[in-house]
Design a protein around this motif. Structure first.
Motif, PDB file in Angstrom:
ATOM      1  N   UNK A 294     -19.163  31.666 -22.643  1.00 33.33           N
ATOM      2  CA  UNK A 294     -20.194  31.849 -21.614  1.00 33.33           C
ATOM      3  C   UNK A 294     -21.465  31.083 -21.947  1.00 33.33           C
ATOM      4  N   UNK A 295     -21.948  31.200 -23.186  1.00 35.32           N
ATOM      5  CA  UNK A 295     -23.201  30.516 -23.528  1.00 35.32           C
ATOM      6  C   UNK A 295     -22.994  29.004 -23.612  1.00 35.32           C
ATOM      7  N   UNK A 296     -21.825  28.567 -24.086  1.00 30.37           N
ATOM      8  CA  UNK A 296     -21.549  27.141 -24.169  1.00 30.37           C
ATOM      9  C   UNK A 296     -21.513  26.513 -22.782  1.00 30.37           C
ATOM     10  N   UNK A 297     -20.804  27.146 -21.857  1.00 33.49           N
ATOM     11  CA  UNK A 297     -20.729  26.617 -20.496  1.00 33.49           C
ATOM     12  C   UNK A 297     -22.096  26.621 -19.824  1.00 33.49           C
ATOM     13  N   UNK A 298     -22.866  27.685 -20.045  1.00 32.48           N
ATOM     14  CA  UNK A 298     -24.199  27.763 -19.441  1.00 32.48           C
ATOM     15  C   UNK A 298     -25.111  26.667 -19.976  1.00 32.48           C
ATOM     16  N   UNK A 299     -25.031  26.370 -21.271  1.00 31.81           N
ATOM     17  CA  UNK A 299     -25.850  25.314 -21.848  1.00 31.81           C
ATOM     18  C   UNK A 299     -25.441  23.941 -21.324  1.00 31.81           C
ATOM     19  N   UNK A 300     -24.135  23.681 -21.256  1.00 31.23           N
ATOM     20  CA  UNK A 300     -23.679  22.396 -20.734  1.00 31.23           C
ATOM     21  C   UNK A 300     -24.152  22.214 -19.292  1.00 31.23           C
TER      22      UNK A 300
ATOM     23  N   UNK B 161      -9.487  28.066 -33.403  1.00 32.03           N
ATOM     24  CA  UNK B 161      -9.851  29.096 -32.430  1.00 32.03           C
ATOM     25  C   UNK B 161     -11.027  28.677 -31.577  1.00 32.03           C
ATOM     26  N   UNK B 162     -12.072  28.165 -32.227  1.00 32.90           N
ATOM     27  CA  UNK B 162     -13.245  27.739 -31.462  1.00 32.90           C
ATOM     28  C   UNK B 162     -12.920  26.511 -30.624  1.00 32.90           C
ATOM     29  N   UNK B 163     -12.077  25.632 -31.141  1.00 28.95           N
ATOM     30  CA  UNK B 163     -11.699  24.456 -30.357  1.00 28.95           C
ATOM     31  C   UNK B 163     -11.035  24.870 -29.048  1.00 28.95           C
ATOM     32  N   UNK B 164     -10.153  25.842 -29.110  1.00 27.34           N
ATOM     33  CA  UNK B 164      -9.480  26.294 -27.882  1.00 27.34           C
ATOM     34  C   UNK B 164     -10.481  26.852 -26.881  1.00 27.34           C
ATOM     35  N   UNK B 165     -11.491  27.575 -27.386  1.00 30.87           N
ATOM     36  CA  UNK B 165     -12.537  28.104 -26.494  1.00 30.87           C
ATOM     37  C   UNK B 165     -13.225  26.964 -25.758  1.00 30.87           C
ATOM     38  N   UNK B 166     -13.613  25.931 -26.506  1.00 32.28           N
ATOM     39  CA  UNK B 166     -14.345  24.820 -25.908  1.00 32.28           C
ATOM     40  C   UNK B 166     -13.462  23.999 -24.972  1.00 32.28           C
ATOM     41  N   UNK B 167     -12.213  23.817 -25.347  1.00 31.50           N
ATOM     42  CA  UNK B 167     -11.327  23.039 -24.482  1.00 31.50           C
ATOM     43  C   UNK B 167     -11.065  23.746 -23.154  1.00 31.50           C
ATOM     44  N   UNK B 168     -11.042  25.069 -23.176  1.00 30.51           N
ATOM     45  CA  UNK B 168     -10.821  25.799 -21.917  1.00 30.51           C
ATOM     46  C   UNK B 168     -11.945  25.583 -20.919  1.00 30.51           C
ATOM     47  N   UNK B 169     -13.146  25.273 -21.410  1.00 32.11           N
ATOM     48  CA  UNK B 169     -14.249  25.083 -20.475  1.00 32.11           C
ATOM     49  C   UNK B 169     -14.582  23.600 -20.271  1.00 32.11           C
TER      50      UNK B 169
ATOM     51  N   UNK C 190     -26.753  23.549 -17.911  1.00 30.46           N
ATOM     52  CA  UNK C 190     -28.201  23.331 -17.920  1.00 30.46           C
ATOM     53  C   UNK C 190     -28.538  21.881 -18.253  1.00 30.46           C
ATOM     54  N   UNK C 191     -27.817  21.281 -19.198  1.00 32.88           N
ATOM     55  CA  UNK C 191     -28.088  19.890 -19.566  1.00 32.88           C
ATOM     56  C   UNK C 191     -27.699  18.928 -18.450  1.00 32.88           C
ATOM     57  N   UNK C 192     -26.618  19.236 -17.746  1.00 34.16           N
ATOM     58  CA  UNK C 192     -26.233  18.383 -16.626  1.00 34.16           C
ATOM     59  C   UNK C 192     -27.286  18.439 -15.525  1.00 34.16           C
ATOM     60  N   UNK C 193     -27.877  19.604 -15.332  1.00 35.58           N
ATOM     61  CA  UNK C 193     -28.966  19.722 -14.355  1.00 35.58           C
ATOM     62  C   UNK C 193     -30.192  18.915 -14.784  1.00 35.58           C
ATOM     63  N   UNK C 194     -30.330  18.704 -16.111  1.00 37.31           N
ATOM     64  CA  UNK C 194     -31.449  17.908 -16.618  1.00 37.31           C
ATOM     65  C   UNK C 194     -31.145  16.414 -16.608  1.00 37.31           C
ATOM     66  N   UNK C 195     -29.954  16.044 -16.165  1.00 32.14           N
ATOM     67  CA  UNK C 195     -29.612  14.640 -16.040  1.00 32.14           C
ATOM     68  C   UNK C 195     -28.695  14.079 -17.100  1.00 32.14           C
ATOM     69  N   UNK C 196     -28.216  14.892 -18.047  1.00 32.91           N
ATOM     70  CA  UNK C 196     -27.300  14.396 -19.071  1.00 32.91           C
ATOM     71  C   UNK C 196     -25.960  14.009 -18.444  1.00 32.91           C
ATOM     72  N   UNK C 197     -25.388  12.916 -18.925  1.00 27.68           N
ATOM     73  CA  UNK C 197     -24.065  12.489 -18.474  1.00 27.68           C
ATOM     74  C   UNK C 197     -22.960  13.191 -19.242  1.00 27.68           C
ATOM     75  N   UNK C 198     -23.298  13.716 -20.418  1.00 36.97           N
ATOM     76  CA  UNK C 198     -22.310  14.402 -21.244  1.00 36.97           C
ATOM     77  C   UNK C 198     -23.013  15.339 -22.205  1.00 36.97           C
ATOM     78  N   UNK C 199     -22.250  16.261 -22.760  1.00 37.38           N
ATOM     79  CA  UNK C 199     -22.703  17.158 -23.822  1.00 37.38           C
ATOM     80  C   UNK C 199     -21.613  17.149 -24.889  1.00 37.38           C
TER      81      UNK C 199
ATOM     82  N   UNK D  71     -17.775  16.398 -14.646  1.00 39.02           N
ATOM     83  CA  UNK D  71     -16.484  16.486 -13.974  1.00 39.02           C
ATOM     84  C   UNK D  71     -15.458  17.333 -14.698  1.00 39.02           C
ATOM     85  N   UNK D  72     -15.611  17.522 -16.013  1.00 39.39           N
ATOM     86  CA  UNK D  72     -14.638  18.305 -16.768  1.00 39.39           C
ATOM     87  C   UNK D  72     -15.070  19.750 -16.998  1.00 39.39           C
TER      88      UNK D  72
END
Length: 253
Positions: free
Chosen positions: A205-211, A230-238, A213-222, A103-104
């Motif tokens: 791009x790669x982080x969002x694509x991996x997340x 800097x990296x935190x802001x990248x992850x929070x944006x997605x 992919x895991x949701x498609x495999x049935x994961x409830x979270x990543x 959902x996020x």
């Protein structure tokens, strides 16, 4: 309590080629490497180790010529940190982790309608290129090697995922990996971009694509750990949000 992340840490270490369980700890070893970032332990939920339990844990590492080292979410086993400190262990780092749910998750939108093309490696050359790119991205913390490329392939083929963005010369500009889901969650790790390709949206791009992919495999979270604001802001944006901390402890010789 950081139950999902700590439960995942236990389940993930039990996938290692060599597993030792002793005194409320699970230790995962990979004979292909002596890296302390791959060979480490974690406690079971609620573990309350005695001095002899910790001594047995240390012996499991020393018998293989390895540094005793642990990674864990302290809220999942509050008695562990004091027991380790009493045995001489010290804190290497405390890392906050972020969690993303279906959902996020917000897939990144590139300016101008085009952005990095995310791929899945499908050849030995691709896996070697991703391994080499991550070694460069992390400034030599580990050397690229055939064993590293093989670990990436095993991860992809055992239910996890590897994603990368190809450089113009056919090599890898940046990539990341995600472990196969366990207990409803999955760890996303090793997000790295070679210096020459930073600032182009590759990490997002790669982080969002991996997340995804895991949701498609049935994961409830990543979940993942970040290395700086800097990296935190990248992850929070997605769509990744703060949820807890993980503690790294080790015992020097």
């Amino acid at each position: 309590m950081d139950t999902p992340v700590q439960s995942f840490a236990v389940a993930n270490l039990r996938r290692r080629p060599v597993v030792v369980e002793t005194g409320g700890f699970v230790v995962g070893f990979d004979p292909d490497t002596t890296s302390p970032y791959i060979n480490y332990a974690t406690p079971l939920l609620g573990a309350a180790p005695t001095g002899s339990d910790v001594a047995a844990l240390v012996a499991a590492f020393r018998g293989r010529g390895l540094k005793p080292r642990l990674e864990f979410a302290p809220d999942g086993a509050p008695a562990v940190e004091p027991a380790l400190r009493a045995a001489g262990f010290t804190v290497e780092a405390v890392h906050e982790y972020l969690v993303c749910t279906p959902g996020s998750l917000t897939m990144p939108q590139a300016d101008g309608g085009s952005g990095p093309v995310v791929e899945t490696p499908d050849s030995d050359a691709d896996y070697s290129a991703v391994d080499a790119a991550l070694a460069e991205a992390f400034s030599g913390e580990f050397a690229s090697s055939p064993e590293g490329a093989n670990r990436l392939r095993r991860n992809q083929e055992s239910g996890g995922a590897v994603r990368f963005v190809r450089a113009p010369d056919g090599s890898c500009a940046g990539g990341a990996t995600c472990s196969a889901p366990a207990v409803g969650t999955s760890e996303l790790a090793g997000v790295g971009t070679r210096p020459a390709f930073r600032g182009r949206g590759i990490a997002a791009a790669v982080t969002a694509a991996l997340a995804e992919a895991m949701f498609h495999k049935g994961a409830d979270s990543v979940w993942l750990e970040y290395s700086g604001d800097g990296s935190r802001r990248v992850y929070e944006r997605i769509g990744f949000r703060p949820q807890g901390t993980r503690l790294y402890m080790s015992l020097e010789s």
